[in-house]
Design an enzyme around this catalytic site. Structure first.
Site, PDB file in Angstrom:
ATOM      1  N   SER A   1       0.826  -1.095  -0.028  1.00  0.00           N
ATOM      2  CA  SER A   1       0.023   0.132   0.038  1.00  0.00           C
ATOM      3  C   SER A   1       0.879   1.196  -0.027  1.00  0.00           C
ATOM      4  CB  SER A   1      -1.023   0.125   1.343  1.00  0.00           C
ATOM      5  OG  SER A   1      -1.615   1.122   1.531  1.00  0.00           O
TER       6      SER A   1
ATOM      7  N   TYR B   1      -2.858  -0.743  10.369  1.00  0.00           N
ATOM      8  CA  TYR B   1      -2.821  -1.175   8.992  1.00  0.00           C
ATOM      9  C   TYR B   1      -1.435  -0.851   8.288  1.00  0.00           C
ATOM     10  CZ  TYR B   1      -4.343  -1.224   3.896  1.00  0.00           C
ATOM     11  OH  TYR B   1      -4.558  -1.298   2.578  1.00  0.00           O
TER      12      TYR B   1
END
Length: 299
Positions: free
Chosen positions: A191, A204
């Site tokens: 990400s 996350y």
């Protein structure tokens, strides 16, 4: 040429105007694609395959929807059969099976919880029973639970995030590795948050940073076996994870902070995974490719 977006006009593209979404929220992760408005775009009708993955077999975790579905469709266009592992999203998984079959390839859906190591062994076992081989492993599962403060991240949330986002990277790789041959490819979904950070997503983002390190280290370990290990780092992408993790108010402007002033669509990720899965990237390993709408990152 872009497929026609139902909410993305020619004027918007030319003038770089922000693209927004209707407010919406789902109460359970990783979310259901068939409930989203507008539906994410998984298939680019202008993309025509050329046999880059002909006869290969791919396992895609989180393959029922979002990026995973787009990758399954892209792989099918290039001649691969696919196995999609998912949690509970049966209607979405069935839709992916149907989409893959349109391109003359087989798609095996397998439901279960990737947080349980035995499920990874089951996926590999059923893949071998159905197709007899494994050539590509796409590790794409994930959850996120936004919190304004690290003080609000409970031990349970921390364990859920790491056990979902990181543990299956090891479980699936350990289960599949004995059956991967030279020329095989492992591709993880990292990400932009691993590089740019995200104030609402401390846990996350940490897992995505771990995926970057996992990719680099595993690539060095497996290079002598002829197995390439890479990752893709998406920016904001319109997937069920977004509507199931953020508030309806946040969703309204999701992705508008990118230089392109919009979120990406899943189909815009698929060619990157195809590249990393195919011999086109035969001299590429240990790398992270960024598909993020123009966000500058340190690699």
């Amino acid at each position: 040429m872009y497929p026609k977006y139902p909410y993305y006009s020619y004027e918007t593209k030319c003038e770089n105007k922000p693209v927004t979404f209707p407010p919406q929220h789902q109460d359970r992760q990783p979310g259901l694609e068939y409930l989203m408005v507008p539906a994410p775009i998984s298939d680019n009708p202008d993309y025509v395959g050329s046999g880059k993955l002909q006869g290969k077999v791919a396992i895609i975790t989180g393959g029922d929807s979002g990026i995973g579905r787009a990758v399954a469709i892209g792989f099918a266009k290039e001649g691969a059969d696919v196995v999609i592992a998912y949690l509970y999203e049966h209607e979405d998984a069935n839709a992916t099976v149907e989409m893959v079959s349109r391109y003359g390839r087989r798609c095996l859906p397998i439901a279960g919880d990737l947080r349980d190591e035995e499920f990874s062994n089951e996926i590999v076992r059923k893949t071998l029973e159905s197709f007899g081989r494994i050539d590509i492993l796409v590790l794409n599962q994930g959850v996120q639970f936004p919190q304004e403060s690290i003080l609000n991240i409970s031990t349970q949330q921390l364990e859920d995030t790491f056990r979902t986002n990181i543990f299956p990277m090891f479980f699936m790789t350990k289960a599949a590795l004995p059956y991967l041959q030279p020329g095989s490819s492992i591709i993880s979904t990292a990400s932009v948050t691993a590089y740019a950070g995200a104030p609402l997503l401390v846990d996350y983002s940490s897992t995505k940073g771990a995926i970057v390190s996992f990719t680099r280290s595993l690539s060095l370990q497996l290079v002598k076996q002829g197995i390439r290990v890479n990752a893709v780092a998406p920016g904001p992408i319109w997937t069920p994870l977004i509507v199931s993790s953020y508030s309806a108010e946040y969703v309204k402007t999701f992705g508008t902070e990118t230089p392109m002033k919009r979120a990406g669509q899943p189909f815009e990720l698929a060619p990157t995974y195809i590249y990393l899965a195919s011999d086109d990237s035969s001299f590429v390993t240990g790398q992270v490719l960024h598909v993020n709408g123009g966000v500058m990152t340190e690699t």
